[in-house]
Design a protein around this motif. Structure first.
Motif, short mmCIF file in Angstrom:
data_model
loop_
_atom_site.label_atom_id
_atom_site.label_comp_id
_atom_site.label_asym_id
_atom_site.label_seq_id
_atom_site.Cartn_x
_atom_site.Cartn_y
_atom_site.Cartn_z
N LEU A 152 0.85 -1.19 0.00
CA LEU A 152 0.00 0.00 0.00
C LEU A 152 0.88 1.23 0.00
O LEU A 152 1.89 1.29 0.71
CB LEU A 152 -0.90 0.03 1.24
CG LEU A 152 -1.93 -1.08 1.39
CD1 LEU A 152 -2.73 -0.87 2.67
CD2 LEU A 152 -2.84 -1.14 0.18
N ARG A 153 0.49 2.22 -0.77
CA ARG A 153 1.25 3.46 -0.82
C ARG A 153 0.34 4.64 -0.50
O ARG A 153 -0.86 4.58 -0.69
CB ARG A 153 1.87 3.64 -2.23
CG ARG A 153 2.84 2.54 -2.64
CD ARG A 153 3.97 2.34 -1.64
NE ARG A 153 4.72 3.55 -1.38
CZ ARG A 153 5.85 3.89 -2.00
NH1 ARG A 153 6.37 3.10 -2.91
NH2 ARG A 153 6.46 5.01 -1.70
N GLY A 154 0.93 5.71 -0.02
CA GLY A 154 0.21 6.97 0.14
C GLY A 154 -0.13 7.36 1.56
O GLY A 154 -0.15 8.53 1.88
N GLY A 155 -0.38 6.41 2.44
CA GLY A 155 -0.72 6.76 3.81
C GLY A 155 -2.08 7.43 3.91
O GLY A 155 -2.39 8.36 3.17
N ALA A 156 -2.92 6.96 4.81
CA ALA A 156 -4.29 7.45 4.93
C ALA A 156 -4.44 8.48 6.05
O ALA A 156 -3.57 8.61 6.91
CB ALA A 156 -5.23 6.28 5.19
N PHE A 157 -5.56 9.17 6.03
CA PHE A 157 -5.84 10.21 7.01
C PHE A 157 -6.16 9.66 8.40
O PHE A 157 -6.07 10.37 9.39
CB PHE A 157 -7.03 11.06 6.54
CG PHE A 157 -8.32 10.28 6.46
CD1 PHE A 157 -9.16 10.21 7.55
CD2 PHE A 157 -8.68 9.61 5.30
CE1 PHE A 157 -10.35 9.48 7.50
CE2 PHE A 157 -9.86 8.88 5.23
CZ PHE A 157 -10.69 8.81 6.33
N TYR A 158 -6.55 8.39 8.49
CA TYR A 158 -7.05 7.87 9.77
C TYR A 158 -5.91 7.43 10.67
O TYR A 158 -5.13 6.54 10.33
CB TYR A 158 -8.01 6.70 9.52
CG TYR A 158 -8.78 6.29 10.75
CD1 TYR A 158 -9.38 7.23 11.58
CD2 TYR A 158 -8.93 4.95 11.08
CE1 TYR A 158 -10.10 6.85 12.71
CE2 TYR A 158 -9.66 4.56 12.21
CZ TYR A 158 -10.23 5.52 13.01
OH TYR A 158 -10.93 5.14 14.13
N GLN A 159 -5.82 8.06 11.83
CA GLN A 159 -4.78 7.77 12.82
C GLN A 159 -5.41 7.76 14.22
O GLN A 159 -5.25 8.70 14.99
CB GLN A 159 -3.68 8.83 12.78
CG GLN A 159 -2.99 8.98 11.45
CD GLN A 159 -2.04 10.15 11.44
OE1 GLN A 159 -1.59 10.63 12.46
NE2 GLN A 159 -1.74 10.64 10.25
N PRO A 160 -6.15 6.72 14.56
CA PRO A 160 -6.83 6.71 15.86
C PRO A 160 -5.85 6.73 17.02
O PRO A 160 -4.78 6.12 16.95
CB PRO A 160 -7.63 5.39 15.82
CG PRO A 160 -6.91 4.54 14.84
CD PRO A 160 -6.34 5.47 13.82
N ARG A 161 -6.22 7.44 18.07
CA ARG A 161 -5.38 7.53 19.26
C ARG A 161 -5.54 6.27 20.11
O ARG A 161 -6.60 5.67 20.15
CB ARG A 161 -5.80 8.74 20.10
CG ARG A 161 -5.62 10.07 19.39
CD ARG A 161 -4.19 10.54 19.45
NE ARG A 161 -4.08 11.93 19.04
CZ ARG A 161 -3.06 12.42 18.38
NH1 ARG A 161 -2.05 11.65 18.05
NH2 ARG A 161 -3.04 13.70 18.04
N GLY A 162 -4.47 5.89 20.80
CA GLY A 162 -4.55 4.82 21.78
C GLY A 162 -4.62 3.43 21.21
O GLY A 162 -4.94 2.49 21.91
N SER A 163 -4.33 3.27 19.91
CA SER A 163 -4.39 1.95 19.29
C SER A 163 -3.02 1.62 18.73
O SER A 163 -2.75 1.83 17.55
CB SER A 163 -5.43 1.93 18.17
OG SER A 163 -6.73 2.14 18.69
N ILE A 164 -2.14 1.10 19.58
CA ILE A 164 -0.79 0.81 19.12
C ILE A 164 -0.76 -0.31 18.10
O ILE A 164 0.20 -0.46 17.36
CB ILE A 164 0.13 0.47 20.32
CG1 ILE A 164 -0.40 -0.76 21.07
CG2 ILE A 164 0.30 1.65 21.25
CD1 ILE A 164 0.54 -1.29 22.13
N TRP A 165 -1.82 -1.09 18.04
CA TRP A 165 -1.88 -2.19 17.09
C TRP A 165 -2.32 -1.71 15.71
O TRP A 165 -2.17 -2.42 14.73
CB TRP A 165 -2.87 -3.25 17.58
CG TRP A 165 -4.22 -2.67 17.85
CD1 TRP A 165 -4.69 -2.20 19.03
CD2 TRP A 165 -5.29 -2.46 16.91
NE1 TRP A 165 -5.96 -1.72 18.91
CE2 TRP A 165 -6.37 -1.87 17.61
CE3 TRP A 165 -5.44 -2.73 15.55
CZ2 TRP A 165 -7.56 -1.52 17.00
CZ3 TRP A 165 -6.65 -2.38 14.95
CH2 TRP A 165 -7.69 -1.78 15.67
#
Length: 201
Positions: A152-165
């Motif tokens: 996968l390339r590009g990186g998405a906007f979703y970065q939830p907090r507190g989910s190290i997994w």
């Protein structure tokens, strides 16, 4: 390395474009779990025509590409279209720029992606939009004796907090994501879409 010439879609495939494919090809995946999960009654949400289509597997993306007379990009083609020949860290240059991509979403419930042309400041040297920060994008698939994985390339906007997994995002062009493939229904996600390429004559 030598690359044959190709044309890359300026933006990821949108909901409106994918709807045209569904209507024309009558495409229905064999495994429809999570297929277009954010749509209802066979169409995308109001106001979402120009958002990148998500909740599609790599198989769904390939089906669209074949219908359109195109294909998914190889990882190195995606890389070149995003980076050019100067080794830049981001599609727009070497310095981070908050105005070049959508703000991250840290919430518990993921919002929708932004329109594919909403951040022209983030264009690559070739004018390709949404190469980083809106959705992750399907490219190559690799197999070994035990697993299947896609790059996968590009990186998405979703970065939830507190989910190290949770899957880390990769906005820099010297990074990518290895996504283990299990089945189309489990591979579809609200932050993964695609764009297409076509070989130059």
């Amino acid at each position: 390395m030598h690359m044959n010439s190709f044309y890359l879609d300026r933006t990821p495939v949108t909901n409106a474009e994918f709807k045209k494919f569904l209507d024309a090809a009558q495409y229905r995946p064999a495994d429809n779990h999570n297929f277009l999960r954010h749509w209802s009654n066979g169409t995308y949400p109001t106001g979402a025509a120009n958002e990148p289509v998500t909740w599609v597997s790599i198989e769904d993306a390939r089906a669209y590409a074949a219908w359109a007379g195109k294909r998914l990009p190889h990882d190195w083609e995606w890389q070149y279209a995003a980076q050019g020949a100067d080794g830049r860290l981001y599609p727009w240059g070497n310095q981070w720029d908050d105005a070049a991509l959508p703000p991250p979403d840290h919430g518990r419930t993921m919002r929708a992606p932004t329109d594919v042309d909403a951040f022209p400041r983030g264009a690559s040297v070739f004018g390709a939009l949404d190469m980083a920060g809106n959705i992750s994008q399907w490219t190559d698939e690799f197999r070994d004796e035990h697993t299947r994985a896609a790059v996968l390339r590009g990186g998405a906007f979703y970065q939830p907090r507190g989910s190290i997994w949770y899957f880390p995002q990769t906005y820099r062009l010297d990074e990518h994501q290895k996504f283990l493939l299990m089945s189309p229904g489990h591979d579809r996600a609200g932050a993964i879409g695609f764009r297409c390429v076509v070989d130059a004559p």
